[in-house]
Each structure stands twice: as structure tokens, then as C-alpha cells.
Design a protein around this motif. Structure first.
Motif, PDB file in Angstrom:
ATOM      1  N   GLU A   1      -2.700  13.407  14.906  1.00  0.00           N
ATOM      2  CA  GLU A   1      -1.675  12.367  15.011  1.00  0.00           C
ATOM      3  C   GLU A   1      -1.980  11.197  14.087  1.00  0.00           C
ATOM      4  N   ASN A   2      -3.251  10.849  13.958  1.00  0.00           N
ATOM      5  CA  ASN A   2      -3.639   9.795  13.029  1.00  0.00           C
ATOM      6  C   ASN A   2      -3.369  10.197  11.582  1.00  0.00           C
ATOM      7  N   VAL A   3      -3.689  11.436  11.255  1.00  0.00           N
ATOM      8  CA  VAL A   3      -3.553  11.886   9.866  1.00  0.00           C
ATOM      9  C   VAL A   3      -2.088  11.910   9.426  1.00  0.00           C
ATOM     10  N   VAL A   4      -1.205  12.392  10.282  1.00  0.00           N
ATOM     11  CA  VAL A   4       0.194  12.592   9.866  1.00  0.00           C
ATOM     12  C   VAL A   4       1.078  11.388  10.170  1.00  0.00           C
ATOM     13  N   PHE A   5       0.504  10.319  10.727  1.00  0.00           N
ATOM     14  CA  PHE A   5       1.298   9.152  11.124  1.00  0.00           C
ATOM     15  C   PHE A   5       2.194   8.666   9.975  1.00  0.00           C
ATOM     16  N   ARG A   6       3.463   8.489  10.251  1.00  0.00           N
ATOM     17  CA  ARG A   6       4.515   8.073   9.314  1.00  0.00           C
ATOM     18  C   ARG A   6       4.975   9.206   8.399  1.00  0.00           C
ATOM     19  N   SER A   7       4.266  10.345   8.424  1.00  0.00           N
ATOM     20  CA  SER A   7       4.692  11.498   7.608  1.00  0.00           C
ATOM     21  C   SER A   7       4.600  12.770   8.445  1.00  0.00           C
TER      22      SER A   7
ATOM     23  N   PRO B   1       0.804  -1.221   0.000  1.00  0.00           N
ATOM     24  CA  PRO B   1       0.000   0.000   0.000  1.00  0.00           C
ATOM     25  C   PRO B   1       0.839   1.275   0.000  1.00  0.00           C
ATOM     26  N   LEU B   2       2.042   1.225   0.555  1.00  0.00           N
ATOM     27  CA  LEU B   2       2.894   2.413   0.561  1.00  0.00           C
ATOM     28  C   LEU B   2       3.265   2.831  -0.855  1.00  0.00           C
ATOM     29  N   ASP B   3       3.475   1.838  -1.731  1.00  0.00           N
ATOM     30  CA  ASP B   3       3.766   2.161  -3.141  1.00  0.00           C
ATOM     31  C   ASP B   3       2.570   2.858  -3.791  1.00  0.00           C
ATOM     32  N   ALA B   4       1.380   2.342  -3.493  1.00  0.00           N
ATOM     33  CA  ALA B   4       0.173   2.944  -4.069  1.00  0.00           C
ATOM     34  C   ALA B   4      -0.018   4.370  -3.550  1.00  0.00           C
ATOM     35  N   ILE B   5       0.242   4.582  -2.265  1.00  0.00           N
ATOM     36  CA  ILE B   5       0.125   5.926  -1.688  1.00  0.00           C
ATOM     37  C   ILE B   5       1.097   6.878  -2.372  1.00  0.00           C
ATOM     38  N   ASP B   6       2.317   6.400  -2.603  1.00  0.00           N
ATOM     39  CA  ASP B   6       3.307   7.237  -3.287  1.00  0.00           C
ATOM     40  C   ASP B   6       2.868   7.604  -4.706  1.00  0.00           C
ATOM     41  N   ALA B   7       2.061   6.727  -5.335  1.00  0.00           N
ATOM     42  CA  ALA B   7       1.564   6.993  -6.693  1.00  0.00           C
ATOM     43  C   ALA B   7       0.280   7.810  -6.697  1.00  0.00           C
TER      44      ALA B   7
ATOM     45  N   ARG C   1     -14.412  11.364   8.011  1.00  0.00           N
ATOM     46  CA  ARG C   1     -13.728  12.576   7.553  1.00  0.00           C
ATOM     47  C   ARG C   1     -12.227  12.485   7.841  1.00  0.00           C
ATOM     48  N   VAL C   2     -11.888  11.895   9.001  1.00  0.00           N
ATOM     49  CA  VAL C   2     -10.477  11.736   9.347  1.00  0.00           C
ATOM     50  C   VAL C   2      -9.771  10.880   8.301  1.00  0.00           C
ATOM     51  N   GLU C   3     -10.414   9.777   7.896  1.00  0.00           N
ATOM     52  CA  GLU C   3      -9.808   8.895   6.894  1.00  0.00           C
ATOM     53  C   GLU C   3      -9.613   9.627   5.560  1.00  0.00           C
ATOM     54  N   ILE C   4     -10.584  10.453   5.190  1.00  0.00           N
ATOM     55  CA  ILE C   4     -10.467  11.191   3.927  1.00  0.00           C
ATOM     56  C   ILE C   4      -9.335  12.209   4.017  1.00  0.00           C
ATOM     57  N   VAL C   5      -9.265  12.934   5.138  1.00  0.00           N
ATOM     58  CA  VAL C   5      -8.180  13.910   5.309  1.00  0.00           C
ATOM     59  C   VAL C   5      -6.833  13.196   5.332  1.00  0.00           C
ATOM     60  N   LYS C   6      -6.781  12.018   5.923  1.00  0.00           N
ATOM     61  CA  LYS C   6      -5.532  11.245   5.966  1.00  0.00           C
ATOM     62  C   LYS C   6      -5.039  10.946   4.551  1.00  0.00           C
ATOM     63  N   ALA C   7      -5.973  10.576   3.651  1.00  0.00           N
ATOM     64  CA  ALA C   7      -5.595  10.306   2.261  1.00  0.00           C
ATOM     65  C   ALA C   7      -5.190  11.597   1.544  1.00  0.00           C
ATOM     66  N   LEU C   8      -5.915  12.682   1.791  1.00  0.00           N
ATOM     67  CA  LEU C   8      -5.600  13.959   1.133  1.00  0.00           C
ATOM     68  C   LEU C   8      -4.270  14.523   1.620  1.00  0.00           C
ATOM     69  N   TYR C   9      -3.945  14.315   2.879  1.00  0.00           N
ATOM     70  CA  TYR C   9      -2.663  14.764   3.417  1.00  0.00           C
ATOM     71  C   TYR C   9      -1.507  14.118   2.662  1.00  0.00           C
ATOM     72  N   ARG C  10      -1.735  12.885   2.203  1.00  0.00           N
ATOM     73  CA  ARG C  10      -0.709  12.174   1.431  1.00  0.00           C
ATOM     74  C   ARG C  10      -0.843  12.455  -0.063  1.00  0.00           C
TER      75      ARG C  10
ATOM     76  N   VAL D   1      -3.641  19.790   9.188  1.00  0.00           N
ATOM     77  CA  VAL D   1      -4.899  19.052   9.163  1.00  0.00           C
ATOM     78  C   VAL D   1      -6.081  20.016   9.067  1.00  0.00           C
ATOM     79  N   SER D   2      -6.050  21.080   9.837  1.00  0.00           N
ATOM     80  CA  SER D   2      -7.134  22.076   9.774  1.00  0.00           C
ATOM     81  C   SER D   2      -7.224  22.712   8.395  1.00  0.00           C
ATOM     82  N   GLU D   3      -6.081  22.961   7.776  1.00  0.00           N
ATOM     83  CA  GLU D   3      -6.054  23.581   6.443  1.00  0.00           C
ATOM     84  C   GLU D   3      -6.739  22.703   5.411  1.00  0.00           C
ATOM     85  N   ILE D   4      -6.416  21.390   5.429  1.00  0.00           N
ATOM     86  CA  ILE D   4      -7.038  20.465   4.481  1.00  0.00           C
ATOM     87  C   ILE D   4      -8.526  20.327   4.774  1.00  0.00           C
TER      88      ILE D   4
END
Length: 518
Positions: A92-98, A67-73, A142-151, A115-118
Motif C-alpha cells: 500500500e505504501n509503494v503504490v500510494f497515489r498510483s 516532487p511529482l514533476d520530478a517523479i514524472d521525469a 528497501r520499501v523506499e527503494i521499491v517505491k521509487a522503482l515502481y514509479r 511489488v513482489s516482482e520489483i
């Protein structure tokens, strides 16, 4: 995705599938349970790798080893079961690992700002400092969606995103998806809800038995056409009215209070009755006490005060086995952890609870041949897609596992049936079948307590509808007066009108702000 094929032992999940999406498009992916939708999207998200075929992003071939490869793409997937750490904050959940850093340390202030900006950009109201275990389920999405948008996800895959949302929360989510579309992002929506597909999608791809059968422009199609492509037949989801007036009270719950996992009461002074030949529905946003109420009725959670009785017999202190013997069957919300034994085969799972009586039990011993015939009969009756009765049920799609659990519990022919989320994650054809079976159970004199996040299902099957909010039954609405907007308001904590107050529920319900259940 070109010529995608994926095999598992005994199963051809996807067979030469072609799938394409465009920038700035909301694309619905539909099909019956086991059609290959989730497996296809899991390959796009890097969870699985295809046996054959290729994946191209903006014309370039890709190989996702993880999944990390897919996230990078630029691929982000929001799974049906959220992947969050309950004890951490939203940020903390949104930025985890980044995580953003400052002088070698995590910069929490910057994380909160990002996170607030997104969230503000796309209308995803969030408090980045709130702990995940303190917010309602609509916020978790919403947290899950922001987590994907943050990446920086350019393609966002949503698997059954509205399964646990109120109508108001669903509309808010759709507003977010439209904003993402306007920003040039691509949304892939896996769903079984035809009304949502018609309301939000631009195109629809339909899979059946692991193969492409249609790609449609939504505006030029119809729910009936999509259903025919999914099932190969016409499906009628209209439910006939009850054949008779309800009879005597069978299940009665009085002044029930149940302790929750966090130390506070998850159910407070609940009272309800279900009569023979009646379906009583319970509506509510997930986490408002519905699960604990069902578990207290079935005996999985101790009762602090109050009583549960079946046909006048008090079962409040009885064991689970005694309650089953006393006339209660149960379809739990969690079909994996509670409703089935994943490593056991369908023969064993369908025999559970029947194994102490004939014909499965003979002279104190289990009859394997009788168990096998019992399993074959229920598999055929409910249309379970399974390689053989000896296949472990943990390998089945969620919808087919649900059919196994529902088939087993209906076959008890108990006077009371408590059902949680009977069609969650189930395809349109299976929904028709399960609804028909539930109506037949009702018409045969069964007392059915139905707990569902699907308001259309609640209104279709129930004669009376109870609404739960913060552990209390706050409203009782006759089916003739119910609509999704009214029920959604009560579910979000708005005070019910006088005529909808259940007996003993005159205490004012604290209203939520802006329609959010907090």
C-alpha cells in the motif's frame, strides 16, 4: 545541473554549482555540513526550485514545480527520514497515489504482485502484505527503494542510506545498487562515509561552501584526497588510547525494565556500569531498545523495575532536572524534536540548562549579554556554521544543529554523559572535532555511555562494547576482540559466544534468518 544557485535568507546554499551523472553510474556527492549537498539534490527532486541555473534530463531542460514533476521525469529520492505510512502495508505504501485498479476499486492482489516482482528482480527481499510498523529499519529502506522503482525512477538519490543499517544490511544494499547500475539506472549517493564511497562509487563530486571543488574518479582517488577537498586540510580520525585506567563506577544501571510504546517491554533486565574515564559503547540495529534505555537513564521514560544511580545516588524516581543536577548530561538521537528548540536562536538553545546558574543567571534574572558571550564561545569552539548567534537553529543544516547540541551538553562538564548518534549526518571534519571533544571529556574523568549506529565509531571510542537485541543486552565485547563482522552477527540476533555473555544473559537469543534482524 548547470550554474545552480539557491539562496535562503542570510544564506547562499548553492553558488553556481555544476553537477552531472551518467546512465549506469553510482555517483557519490560529498561535502561538509552546510556545503549544499542536500539542497542541491532537493532541487533535483523538485522539493526546491533553483534561483538561477538549469536542470537537464537526457539533454532536455526541465522545470520541477513539485516532487511529482520530478517523479514524472524519472527522479526518485530516498530521504534520510523515511516517508512511509506506518499503519499501511508495504504494498500500500509503494503504490500510494498510483494504485492498480480493477472495476474501479484498488486491486490489492495486483499491488502485491507488482511489488513482489520489483523486489525479486533486484534482490530486495520484502513481504508486500506486512505492515510497515512491524518490520525492521533495514526493510523500510528497501520499501523506499521499491517505491521509487515502481514509479520507474531512472535516477535514484539516496541520502545517508546506511545510517541505520548493520554491516550485513549495508552489503546487501550495495548488492542492490550494483544490480540497479547493471540495469542502466543512475544512483546518486549522499554520504559522509569514505569507506563506502571507495567501495561502491564510480565517481565523486565534492562541494565546499556551496561551490564545486572537485570531481574525481573514485578508483584514481583516495580517502585522504577526498577529505582534503571537503575540508581544505588534512583530517586524522585515529583516536588515541585512554590516557589512564578507568576509575570508580559513576553510572550504574541495575536490572532495568522499561515499557515500550507498543505495550511490550522495550528494555528488559538491562544492567551496565560506566566508570570514570571510560567510554562504554552500545551497538544495535535501530529499534532494539537503545533509545528507550537512554531515555530511562535521563528520566524521559519511566522505569518499571530496576534502578539508575550516579556516584552511588539512586536517581530512578528523580525528575529530569534532578538527574541533570545529579550529574547526567544528554545528547539525544533526535536533535530536532528533543535536542533543540527550532524556532529559538542559538543564544537561547546554547543557554538551555545553564540558565539557572551564573554567569547566565544574575540576581534571579537572565543576562542576555552573558548568554550571547556563552553562545559565541561555543560556536567558535565547535565550528558551527551559522549567520549569527541570533539565527534560529531550525534553519541550520542537520550537522550544524548537531554541533550546537553536542557543544551545549559537553559544556555542562557533568560526571556522566549519555550520547546517542553523536556524529549522525555530520561531515568528516566535524566528526574529527566531536571525537576529539569526547576523548577530552573521557580523559578528564568523565563517564561516557555512547550509543551509535556507526560501528567504526563505537570501536574507535569505546573500551567496552555492549550489544542490544530485542531490548536485552546480549553480549559484552572488549574492544580488543571486536570487529564489525562479529558485532554485526550479535546485532542481528545470533547467540554470543560464552566469553562475550554479559552477567545474567545466559538465556539463548533467538537467531534471525539469513542474517536479517526480524
Amino acid at each position: 545541473m548547470r550554474g545552480i544557485t539557491k539562496r535562503f535568507p542570510g544564506v547562499l546554499a548553492d553558488d553556481d554549482v555544476h553537477f552531472e551523472v551518467a546512465p549506469g553510474e553510482i555517483h557519490a556527492l560529498m561535502g561538509e555540513n552546510g556545503a549544499g549537498k542536500s539542497i542541491l539534490m532537493s532541487m533535483l527532486a523538485g522539493v526546491y526550485q533553483p534561483d538561477e541555473g538549469e536542470i537537464l534530463i537526457r539533454g532536455e531542460k526541465q522545470h520541477f514545480a513539485s516532487p511529482l514533476d520530478a517523479i514524472d521525469a524519472g527522479i526518485g529520492m530516498v530521504f534520510q527520514s523515511f516517508k512511509l505510512f506506518p499503519s499501511l502495508t508495504i504494498a500500500e505504501n509503494v503504490v500510494f497515489r498510483s494504485e492498480p485498479t480493477k472495476r474501479g476499486l484498488i486491486d490489492r492482489r495486483e499491488a502485491n504482485r507488482l511489488v513482489s516482482e520489483i523486489a525479486d528482480r533486484y534482490g530486495l527481499a520484502l513481504d508486500p502484505a506486512a505492515r510497515v510498523d512491524s518490520v525492521p529499519v533495514g526493510v523500510l529502506q528497501r520499501v523506499e527503494i521499491v517505491k521509487a522503482l515502481y514509479r520507474e525512477a531512472k535516477v535514484l538519490i539516496l541520502d545517508e542510506p546506511t545510517a541505520v543499517l548493520t554491516p550485513q544490511e549495508t552489503e546487501r544494499l550495495f548488492d542492490v545498487l550494483r544490480a540497479l547500475k547493471a540495469d542502466g539506472r543512475t544512483i546518486i549517493l549522499i554520504t559522509h562515509k569514505l569507506n563506502e564511497v571507495m567501495a561502491i562509487s564510480d565517481r565523486v563530486t565534492v562541494l565546499r561552501d556551496g561551490r564545486n571543488v572537485a570531481q574525481l574518479v573514485t578508483a584514481d582517488s583516495s580517502p585522504a584526497e577526498i577529505t582534503r577537498h571537503m575540508t581544505g586540510r588534512d583530517v586524522d580520525l585515529t583516536t588515541p588510547p585512554p590516557a589512564q585506567e578507568p576509575g570508580d563506577t559513576v553510572l550504574e544501571v541495575r536490572d532495568l525494565t522499561v515499557s515500550g510504546d507498543g505495550g511490550r517491554d522495550s528494555v528488559a533486565d538491562a544492567a551496565l556500569a560506566v566508570r570514570a574515564g571510560e567510554v562504554v559503547g552500545i551497538a544495535g540495529v535501530a529499534g532494539n531498545g537503545q533509545v528507550e534505555l537512554a531515555e530511562a537513564i535521563i528520566g524521559m521514560r519511566p522505569v518499571m523495575t530496576g534502578s539508575v544511580s550516579v556516584s552511588g545516588v539512586d536517581l530512578s524516581r528523580a525528575s529530569i532536572a534532578a538527574r541533570r543536577d545529579g550529574g547526567i548530561a544528554y545528547v539525544p538521537e533526535d536533535r530536532h524534536a528533543v535536542g533543540s528548540a527550532g524556532t529559538a536562536d542559538a543564544i537561547d538553545n546554547l543557554a538551555l540548562g545553564h540558565h539557572r546558574s551564573a554567569p547566565i543567571m544574575r540576581r534571579g534574572l537572565l543576562s542576555r549579554s552573558a548568554m550571547t558571550e556563552h553562545a559565541k564561545r561555543l560556536i567558535t569552539r565547535f565550528g558551527v556554521k551559522i549567520a549569527s548567534p541570533t539565527t534560529p537553529v531550525g534553519t541550520l543544516s542537520g550537522g550544524n544543529l548537531q554541533k550546537v547540541v553536542v557543544a551545549r551538553e559537553l559544556d555542562y562538564r557533568s560526571p556522566v554523559l549519555v550520547v546517542e548518534q553523536p556524529t549522525r549526518g555530520v561531515d568528516i571534519g566535524a566528526i574529527e572535532s566531536i571525537h576529539r571533544e569526547l576523548c577530552e571529556y573521557r580523559d578528564a574523568g568523565g563517564a561516557l555511555l555512547l550509543i551509535s549506529a556507526e560501528l567504526s565509531e563505537i570501536m574507535s571510542l569505546s573500551g567496552r562494547i555492549l550489544v542490544m537485541f530485542e531490548g536485552r543486552i546480549v553480549a559484552e565485547v572488549p574492544r580488543a576482540e571486536a570487529d564489525e563482522a562479529l558485532l554485526g552477527l550479535y546485532m542481528a540476533g545470533h547467540e554470543p559466544e560464552e566469553r562475550h555473555r554479559p552477567a545474567g544473559a545466559a538465556v539463548r537469543v533467538s537467531g534471525a534468518q539469513n542474517g536479517d534482524a526480524q
